[in-house]
Scaffold this motif. Structure first.
Motif: not given
Length: 185
Positions: A8-12, A150-159, A164-168
């Motif tokens: 869901t958007k909330k999870d992301a 770097i791993i945490m920022y990658s998770f942030s980018a994935l979220g 954005i994908h779910l909003n689109y």
């Protein structure tokens, strides 16, 4: 039968925020508390040794070998201090050095100004911890925390990507409904 939950958007958004916070803590917090320093930046002092103590500590994620204990050194005329990653100095050798050190012995200390960590400890006739070796260990530890950030920022980018994908996807559905209504009129 397998059950797969839709993201869901909330999870992301949650993954984005947590990744951002944790990445920042690992990146900037570690650079403040355990950054390698020069001898000129350190605190130089003399203290009277009292005792040492091994304190249980949870294993840390960035170590390939377990560091379950902290070595805390107590002084009669100074606050207690830690020896960071003391097992990397050689566990038995370090414990033996402290067992041979009698209470009341004057020691010269070089201390990290931001973390109260002993970087160098000497008596008149023995070197317990060397500054250069401590700085090498701090550099090694910093690399581990950099990888974690770097791993945490990658998770942030994935979220953020999923958000954005779910909003689109939602925008496209709304646009399709409007087009259907237009075409039906």
């Amino acid at each position: 039968m397998s059950y797969r939950k839709e993201i869901t958007k909330k999870d992301a958004f949650f993954v984005f925020i947590i990744g951002l916070i944790m990445g920042t803590v690992f990146c900037f917090g570690n650079q403040f508390w355990y950054r390698p320093i020069t001898p000129e930046e350190a605190i130089h002092t003399t203290a009277t040794y009292s005792k040492f103590d091994l304190q249980y500590n949870l294993p840390r994620l960035n170590h390939t070998h377990s560091h379950n204990y902290k070595l805390r050194v107590y002084f009669e005329d100074y606050e207690s201090l830690l020896i960071y990653s003391w097992r990397l100095y050689g566990e038995k050798e370090m414990i033996n050095k402290f067992h041979q050190l009698s209470p009341g012995t004057e020691v010269e200390l070089i201390i990290h100004p931001d973390s109260d960590t002993i970087l160098d400890m000497r008596t008149d006739n023995a070197v317990l911890i060397e500054f250069d070796e401590s700085i090498d260990i701090l550099s090694y530890e910093n690399n581990g925390f950099s990888v974690l950030s770097i791993i945490m920022y990658s998770f942030s980018a994935l979220g953020l990507f999923y958000f954005i994908h779910l909003n689109y996807k939602r925008y496209k559905k709304i646009k399709q409904k409007k087009n259907k209504r237009k075409n039906n009129k």
